[in-house]
Scaffold this motif. Sequence first.
Motif, PDB file in Angstrom:
ATOM      1  N   PRO A  79      64.644  62.785  75.943  1.00 36.49           N
ATOM      2  CA  PRO A  79      64.441  61.415  75.558  1.00 36.49           C
ATOM      3  C   PRO A  79      64.084  61.307  74.019  1.00 36.49           C
ATOM      4  N   PHE A  80      64.754  60.411  73.471  1.00 47.20           N
ATOM      5  CA  PHE A  80      64.412  59.983  72.014  1.00 47.20           C
ATOM      6  C   PHE A  80      64.414  58.527  71.970  1.00 47.20           C
ATOM      7  N   PHE A  81      64.046  58.035  70.923  1.00 51.03           N
ATOM      8  CA  PHE A  81      64.129  56.399  70.648  1.00 51.03           C
ATOM      9  C   PHE A  81      65.342  55.830  70.693  1.00 51.03           C
ATOM     10  N   THR A  82      66.382  56.494  70.586  1.00 54.28           N
ATOM     11  CA  THR A  82      67.711  55.622  70.491  1.00 54.28           C
ATOM     12  C   THR A  82      68.624  56.427  71.446  1.00 54.28           C
ATOM     13  N   GLN A  83      69.492  55.810  72.144  1.00 54.81           N
ATOM     14  CA  GLN A  83      70.515  56.447  72.916  1.00 54.81           C
ATOM     15  C   GLN A  83      71.568  56.985  72.116  1.00 54.81           C
ATOM     16  N   PHE A  84      71.981  56.644  70.880  1.00 53.34           N
ATOM     17  CA  PHE A  84      72.724  57.246  70.102  1.00 53.34           C
ATOM     18  C   PHE A  84      72.401  58.710  69.554  1.00 53.34           C
ATOM     19  N   PHE A  85      71.201  58.980  69.424  1.00 57.82           N
ATOM     20  CA  PHE A  85      70.826  60.129  69.128  1.00 57.82           C
ATOM     21  C   PHE A  85      69.965  60.998  70.031  1.00 57.82           C
ATOM     22  N   GLN A  86      70.577  62.012  70.504  1.00 54.14           N
ATOM     23  CA  GLN A  86      70.041  62.390  72.045  1.00 54.14           C
ATOM     24  C   GLN A  86      70.433  64.120  71.743  1.00 54.14           C
ATOM     25  N   PHE A  87      69.596  64.927  72.503  1.00 56.59           N
ATOM     26  CA  PHE A  87      69.872  66.311  72.575  1.00 56.59           C
ATOM     27  C   PHE A  87      70.094  66.708  74.132  1.00 56.59           C
ATOM     28  N   LYS A  88      71.204  67.271  74.330  1.00 56.38           N
ATOM     29  CA  LYS A  88      71.562  67.380  75.757  1.00 56.38           C
ATOM     30  C   LYS A  88      72.078  68.843  76.008  1.00 56.38           C
ATOM     31  N   ALA A  89      71.432  69.560  77.000  1.00 56.48           N
ATOM     32  CA  ALA A  89      71.944  70.765  77.342  1.00 56.48           C
ATOM     33  C   ALA A  89      72.693  70.935  78.629  1.00 56.48           C
ATOM     34  N   GLU A  90      73.764  71.390  78.622  1.00 56.97           N
ATOM     35  CA  GLU A  90      74.524  71.659  79.733  1.00 56.97           C
ATOM     36  C   GLU A  90      74.976  72.984  80.166  1.00 56.97           C
ATOM     37  N   PHE A  91      75.443  73.514  81.281  1.00 59.53           N
ATOM     38  CA  PHE A  91      75.911  74.951  81.455  1.00 59.53           C
ATOM     39  C   PHE A  91      77.025  75.271  80.808  1.00 59.53           C
ATOM     40  N   ASP A  92      77.902  74.331  80.722  1.00 54.44           N
ATOM     41  CA  ASP A  92      79.212  74.785  80.059  1.00 54.44           C
ATOM     42  C   ASP A  92      79.253  74.538  78.506  1.00 54.44           C
ATOM     43  N   ASP A  93      78.036  74.657  77.971  1.00 57.34           N
ATOM     44  CA  ASP A  93      78.021  74.610  76.518  1.00 57.34           C
ATOM     45  C   ASP A  93      78.047  76.031  75.994  1.00 57.34           C
ATOM     46  N   LEU A  94      77.494  77.091  76.972  1.00 57.28           N
ATOM     47  CA  LEU A  94      77.694  78.319  76.744  1.00 57.28           C
ATOM     48  C   LEU A  94      78.596  78.936  77.696  1.00 57.28           C
ATOM     49  N   PRO A  95      79.734  79.802  77.031  1.00 61.80           N
ATOM     50  CA  PRO A  95      80.682  80.746  77.940  1.00 61.80           C
ATOM     51  C   PRO A  95      80.086  81.791  79.060  1.00 61.80           C
ATOM     52  N   ALA A  96      78.889  82.052  78.761  1.00 62.10           N
ATOM     53  CA  ALA A  96      78.130  83.150  79.514  1.00 62.10           C
ATOM     54  C   ALA A  96      78.074  82.412  80.727  1.00 62.10           C
ATOM     55  N   PHE A  97      77.382  81.069  80.503  1.00 65.55           N
ATOM     56  CA  PHE A  97      77.039  80.388  81.977  1.00 65.55           C
ATOM     57  C   PHE A  97      78.362  80.039  82.562  1.00 65.55           C
ATOM     58  N   THR A  98      79.370  79.587  82.054  1.00 65.60           N
ATOM     59  CA  THR A  98      80.798  79.403  82.632  1.00 65.60           C
ATOM     60  C   THR A  98      81.137  80.466  83.237  1.00 65.60           C
ATOM     61  N   PHE A  99      81.049  81.697  82.742  1.00 69.46           N
ATOM     62  CA  PHE A  99      81.423  82.833  83.483  1.00 69.46           C
ATOM     63  C   PHE A  99      80.674  83.144  84.674  1.00 69.46           C
ATOM     64  N   PHE A 100      79.542  82.913  84.625  1.00 66.63           N
ATOM     65  CA  PHE A 100      78.355  83.191  85.791  1.00 66.63           C
ATOM     66  C   PHE A 100      79.097  82.276  86.858  1.00 66.63           C
ATOM     67  N   VAL A 101      79.039  80.771  86.490  1.00 67.97           N
ATOM     68  CA  VAL A 101      79.531  80.158  87.701  1.00 67.97           C
ATOM     69  C   VAL A 101      80.794  80.557  88.242  1.00 67.97           C
ATOM     70  N   ILE A 102      81.965  80.785  87.454  1.00 67.52           N
ATOM     71  CA  ILE A 102      83.150  81.391  87.952  1.00 67.52           C
ATOM     72  C   ILE A 102      82.944  82.742  88.978  1.00 67.52           C
ATOM     73  N   ALA A 103      82.125  83.619  88.409  1.00 63.76           N
ATOM     74  CA  ALA A 103      81.899  84.793  89.055  1.00 63.76           C
ATOM     75  C   ALA A 103      81.089  84.673  90.259  1.00 63.76           C
ATOM     76  N   ASN A 104      80.139  83.992  90.396  1.00 63.99           N
ATOM     77  CA  ASN A 104      79.338  83.848  91.437  1.00 63.99           C
ATOM     78  C   ASN A 104      80.136  83.114  92.463  1.00 63.99           C
ATOM     79  N   SER A 105      81.016  82.091  92.299  1.00 61.00           N
ATOM     80  CA  SER A 105      81.849  81.410  93.290  1.00 61.00           C
ATOM     81  C   SER A 105      83.032  82.351  93.811  1.00 61.00           C
ATOM     82  N   ILE A 106      83.344  83.185  93.081  1.00 59.53           N
ATOM     83  CA  ILE A 106      84.391  84.319  93.500  1.00 59.53           C
ATOM     84  C   ILE A 106      83.753  85.282  94.747  1.00 59.53           C
TER      85      ILE A 106
END
Length: 207
Positions: A79-106
């Motif tokens: 959360p920051f003061f303005t909605q136009f300037f925010q820091f967001k972290a998602e799993f698909d920002d990193l290829p290792a986490f994307t591979f993690f989701v695919i491998a565990n689903s398989i």
Amino acid sequence: MEGDSTTINITETPKERKGKAPLLATPPASSSIKPVVQKAPKRGYKRGLAILDVVLRIAGIAAALGAAIAMASTEETLPFFTQFFQFKAEFDDLPAFTFFVIANSITAAYLALSIPISIVCIVRPHLVAPRIILIFLDTVMVALTTAAAGGAASIVYLAHNGNSDANWPAICQQFTDFCQEVSGAVVASFLTVVVLMVLVVLSAFSL
């Protein structure tokens, strides 16, 4: 006199009788001969291992699917003061986490599809071909899931501790929820690896 015949009787002394052995040994009594009966291998322990195999596969499905869902649903926005300037972290920002989701689903999908083969081993515990197939495929899944969990664990370690030599700061002080969720997903994935290794050992014992 001429008509008389002389007969000489030769009797054996006890010493001479003791030294002679009978030409044919007397056969043993039929009651003393016990037939050797080979016991058929018990099927109980193999069927028990097959039932345990099914239970572990269900547990592995839950662990792998939980790891994939937990990682895929992980995101956090600071959360920051303005909605136009925010820091967001998602799993698909990193290829290792994307591979993690695919491998565990398989892995979860494979464990679900392998349950019918394991049920065949319960019905026919002495079949060899299904066990060989399960050992081969379980070993492949061990390698795939270990690679995914290890790669994600290295990223989680950097997120918690950073790297001063590369000037990478630790982000878990800001993205606390994100780091907790990805850490739990990695732990669940390593539990899946343990389950798969136990399945390989069980199949080897059954063979």
